[in-house]
Design a protein around this motif. Sequence first.
Motif, PDB file in Angstrom:
ATOM      1  N   GLY A  82     -58.976 -43.543  86.276  1.00  0.00           N
ATOM      2  CA  GLY A  82     -59.570 -44.693  85.580  1.00  0.00           C
ATOM      3  C   GLY A  82     -59.760 -45.870  86.511  1.00  0.00           C
ATOM      4  O   GLY A  82     -60.800 -46.542  86.491  1.00  0.00           O
ATOM      5  N   VAL A 203     -58.811 -49.960  81.593  1.00  0.00           N
ATOM      6  CA  VAL A 203     -58.401 -48.630  82.056  1.00  0.00           C
ATOM      7  C   VAL A 203     -57.527 -47.983  80.995  1.00  0.00           C
ATOM      8  O   VAL A 203     -57.703 -46.808  80.651  1.00  0.00           O
ATOM      9  CB  VAL A 203     -57.652 -48.705  83.406  1.00  0.00           C
ATOM     10  CG1 VAL A 203     -57.141 -47.336  83.810  1.00  0.00           C
ATOM     11  CG2 VAL A 203     -58.573 -49.250  84.483  1.00  0.00           C
ATOM     12  N   GLN A 206     -60.265 -47.459  77.849  1.00  0.00           N
ATOM     13  CA  GLN A 206     -61.435 -46.605  78.077  1.00  0.00           C
ATOM     14  C   GLN A 206     -61.070 -45.260  78.704  1.00  0.00           C
ATOM     15  O   GLN A 206     -61.764 -44.274  78.507  1.00  0.00           O
ATOM     16  CB  GLN A 206     -62.452 -47.339  78.967  1.00  0.00           C
ATOM     17  CG  GLN A 206     -63.013 -48.572  78.284  1.00  0.00           C
ATOM     18  CD  GLN A 206     -63.969 -49.400  79.128  1.00  0.00           C
ATOM     19  OE1 GLN A 206     -64.368 -50.447  78.707  1.00  0.00           O
ATOM     20  NE2 GLN A 206     -64.335 -48.940  80.317  1.00  0.00           N
ATOM     21  N   GLN A 207     -59.974 -45.251  79.460  1.00  0.00           N
ATOM     22  CA  GLN A 207     -59.608 -44.006  80.120  1.00  0.00           C
ATOM     23  C   GLN A 207     -58.488 -43.275  79.385  1.00  0.00           C
ATOM     24  O   GLN A 207     -58.536 -42.077  79.182  1.00  0.00           O
ATOM     25  CB  GLN A 207     -59.185 -44.322  81.564  1.00  0.00           C
ATOM     26  CG  GLN A 207     -58.687 -43.145  82.360  1.00  0.00           C
ATOM     27  CD  GLN A 207     -59.812 -42.219  82.795  1.00  0.00           C
ATOM     28  OE1 GLN A 207     -60.986 -42.464  82.507  1.00  0.00           O
ATOM     29  NE2 GLN A 207     -59.464 -41.148  83.468  1.00  0.00           N
TER      30      GLN A 207
ATOM     31  N   TRP B 284     -65.976 -42.277  81.528  1.00  0.00           N
ATOM     32  CA  TRP B 284     -64.648 -42.625  81.002  1.00  0.00           C
ATOM     33  C   TRP B 284     -64.153 -41.513  80.077  1.00  0.00           C
ATOM     34  O   TRP B 284     -64.943 -40.880  79.374  1.00  0.00           O
ATOM     35  CB  TRP B 284     -64.709 -43.953  80.243  1.00  0.00           C
ATOM     36  CG  TRP B 284     -64.991 -45.121  81.134  1.00  0.00           C
ATOM     37  CD1 TRP B 284     -66.200 -45.703  81.347  1.00  0.00           C
ATOM     38  CD2 TRP B 284     -64.055 -45.827  81.944  1.00  0.00           C
ATOM     39  NE1 TRP B 284     -66.081 -46.737  82.239  1.00  0.00           N
ATOM     40  CE2 TRP B 284     -64.768 -46.843  82.626  1.00  0.00           C
ATOM     41  CE3 TRP B 284     -62.678 -45.719  82.174  1.00  0.00           C
ATOM     42  CZ2 TRP B 284     -64.159 -47.732  83.505  1.00  0.00           C
ATOM     43  CZ3 TRP B 284     -62.069 -46.607  83.052  1.00  0.00           C
ATOM     44  CH2 TRP B 284     -62.802 -47.590  83.703  1.00  0.00           C
ATOM     45  N   GLY B 286     -61.596 -41.783  77.637  1.00  0.00           N
ATOM     46  CA  GLY B 286     -61.036 -42.146  76.329  1.00  0.00           C
ATOM     47  C   GLY B 286     -61.766 -41.394  75.222  1.00  0.00           C
ATOM     48  O   GLY B 286     -62.979 -41.180  75.321  1.00  0.00           O
ATOM     49  N   ILE B 289     -65.113 -42.530  73.771  1.00  0.00           N
ATOM     50  CA  ILE B 289     -66.281 -42.711  74.633  1.00  0.00           C
ATOM     51  C   ILE B 289     -66.934 -41.355  74.912  1.00  0.00           C
ATOM     52  O   ILE B 289     -66.261 -40.434  75.380  1.00  0.00           O
ATOM     53  CB  ILE B 289     -65.878 -43.391  75.953  1.00  0.00           C
ATOM     54  CG1 ILE B 289     -65.291 -44.774  75.626  1.00  0.00           C
ATOM     55  CG2 ILE B 289     -67.079 -43.528  76.895  1.00  0.00           C
ATOM     56  CD1 ILE B 289     -64.736 -45.497  76.790  1.00  0.00           C
TER      57      ILE B 289
END
Lengths: 534, 312
Positions: A82, A203, A206-207, B284, B286, B289
């Motif tokens: 990330g 990070v 979103q990651q 990304w 997540g 997303i």
Amino acid sequence: MKKNFHIDDFTHPGGQVTELDPAELSPLPPPYDKREKPPIRKLTDEQSTRMDASLDGVVAIGLTPPKSPEEEKAFIDKFLAGIEKLFSTDDNWTFLQPLVHTLEYCVKCQICSDACPVYVSSGRQDIYRPTMRPELFRRIVSTYIKKEHPLLRKIKDSDIDLNWQTLARLGELAYRCTLCRRCAQVCPLSCDNALISREIRKVFSQQMGIAPKEIHEKGSVQQLRVGSSTGMTPAALRNILEFAEEEIEEKTGRKIKIPVDKKGADILLIHNAGEFIAWPENLEAFAIILDAAGVDWTLSTEIAGYDSVNYGVWYDDFQFARVAIRQSQAARALGVRKISLGECGHAHKAGIVVADRVLVGDLIIPRESSLPLLEEIVLSGRIKFDPSRNHFPVTLHDPCNMVRLMGIVEPQRRILRKICPQFREMTPHGVENYCCGGGSGFAITQSTNFPDWRNSVSGRMKMKQILEAFQDAPGPEVKKYVCAPCSNCKGQFRDMFEYYDVWEKSGILYGGLVELIVNAMADLKKPFIQWEWH
Amino acid sequence: MGTLIIVLTYIAYVFIVVVYTIKIVAWLKLPPHIRWDLYPVIHEENYRYGGSYYEQPEWWTKPRPRNTWRSLFYSLKDNFYMGEYFNRNRTYWLCLLPWHLGFIFIITFHILCFFAAVTMVGGLEITAGSPQLLGKGFYYLLLLTGGVAFVAGTFGSIGMPIVRLADRGLRTYSMPMNFFNYFFFLVVYGSGLFAWLMLDPTLEEYRAYWLGLITLTPPELHPLTVLHIVLFDIFLIYLPFTRSTHYITRILAYYFIRWDDEPNLPGGKMEKQIASLLERKVSWEGKHIPSGKSWAEAATESGLPETKKDTP
Ligand code: SF4
Ligand code: SF4
Ligand code: SF4
């Protein structure tokens, strides 16, 4: 005597990096100088096993420790992937330039530290320095992303040994910054440490899919699904508006129909939906003023069209863009000429400024603050005012998002100077203001002991400023008013005033700007502000 | 020896100019970002209290006057005055300002030396008693800039490590490289100061050195002056490896980040740029997303399990 802090303290597994000492917190004026209760509650044993609180004993996200070394490794690897994405134009064009600038050009001069209300209020705890997060971030980049030679890392002192707990602490630390950007304002090199807090949050979100549930799951996700982060559905909104119309009639004798989904209206007004639930007097006051001034306006019942909040601006670019687009779509569907934002600081910044570079084509609908419109109405003479109705001490809180980050400074002041004879400023104010302490999602974060930290640390500076602004009449016998044209800040004041028993001890009420305007309207029979509803 | 310093000096100057240029171009080539303004924005009409064009109703219908000169002056002046440091940490400022002035003046001194040498080729005599006014002017100007550079730089290089070590916060965030820099800069400025005070009080050797540089004739210089020149050349080569580009990037950051208040108006250049950035693919991971899709897609199809509207 403060112990000498070393960055390695941050990476040692086990223990707690900092213990907040109530005696070290910055002093408040009497009668708030006596420490009656421990400022921050300890976690229960059950909470401690479930959530990592090894930063400062406080929990905002509360990560659960991994069950095996493999799980820990997977966590770290994913996090590092990330961080790498933050440097890619594809994944992070949105903030790449300011990120790179801050990482490369900060000279670690610490000028920003004393500008930070969190750091100063905490009794200058090293972990809360604005430079702390970027320092850890730079070390991660140097050691794991750029993989610099160990010798170079020695010379640059940029080594870090990552483990799960270090990342858990970093994640928590990113939620000890209100993103008020007071630190960035004083940086001689135009670096922005607040941005780093936000990039770290990104990070995680979103990651890793990690964010405080009040902000993500119950916040932006709920807003996109139901229509509002409060969980209020369009049906519930209609009920609330009916109730508001009745209240307006009861308080003012006026029969006002609040326009909803009116096609082709001039203005789509979007409130922070928190107002509908917690402070309906705010939306009522808006309706009274706009009606009296003959403005052609409407509310919307579309998803996000009746809730101006955009929590993504605190932690996630995608959630941000989604909400911004939904709000514009709501305006487009109604065919309004412009969007006007009610009293909410972060919604102003998010919807008017930040969204500006996300919207294209017919989604670019003119967006503005309601404050200049209100100023125009108040100063135009269209409505008759009797300032003596506001004959009590009033001070103004500057929501950072509206003021330091947007430059809307004077309209609200020109209004107050006209209708509040006892208006006085806080010190400092305007673009140099201090955050209320509830910024970047803190005001809505209610989990475990986080509110204690928010009230006693991040809001402390504001608390001091408010008390000092009213030092000519400190007792509860004189009723006083903090004007906060921002729902988020009001949420923080509600909690903080209760935490310190401010009404009982000092007689201070908080509220919005429009309430003061309506309270001063000459032809209203009864006062609009109801002090008993403190 | 003379030839060596001529070659080294050319290499040093070319190196620093090339690397600085590369760094600045790289900075400027970073993609346009989301707006992240911070007030006061100095080109704004109401910059004194930090006001913006958003203070007017229907701002998009009104002119947005910008005072570019004011903002330019504001951003440059701080390189010479360092106001935030003066206001917020006076002791630090007392060492930091001379340290920076040492740098600014030594560069100015060398640039002046270059022009002085050019005029010398044209027959100008640069001495205290020169019959030409310009010659006299150059003489005193060189003395002033060189003197300030050596004294301020030496003072700053001694003071900086002391304040860094004395302050708890600064100490925690100091790295070995900072102290190496202070020491190295002290040697550079100190050697210049010594050569000036002890051997060459009129700075005649510098003029000879620069004359040699532009006429490509190796000059005869005292070994200590040579030492200072060699150290200075190494200093020029070393600078791009430090954070020194901040003299320029801090100003770029004012214009391109803090004061970048250019609105995205329909049909404008900005809109086109954004539209193309929205086409970039995201990766990304997540859950919310849709990795592999473009920004535009990710921002419109919400990527969430349920997105249906609750109808009344
Ligand atoms: S962010 Fe700016 S003020 Fe803070 S330490 Fe870095 S250079 Fe100094
Ligand atoms: S943004 Fe505000 S809270 Fe965060 S580090 Fe800067 S000054 Fe402190
Ligand atoms: S909550 Fe209010 S004062 Fe605090 S950061 Fe947001 S706008 Fe600023």
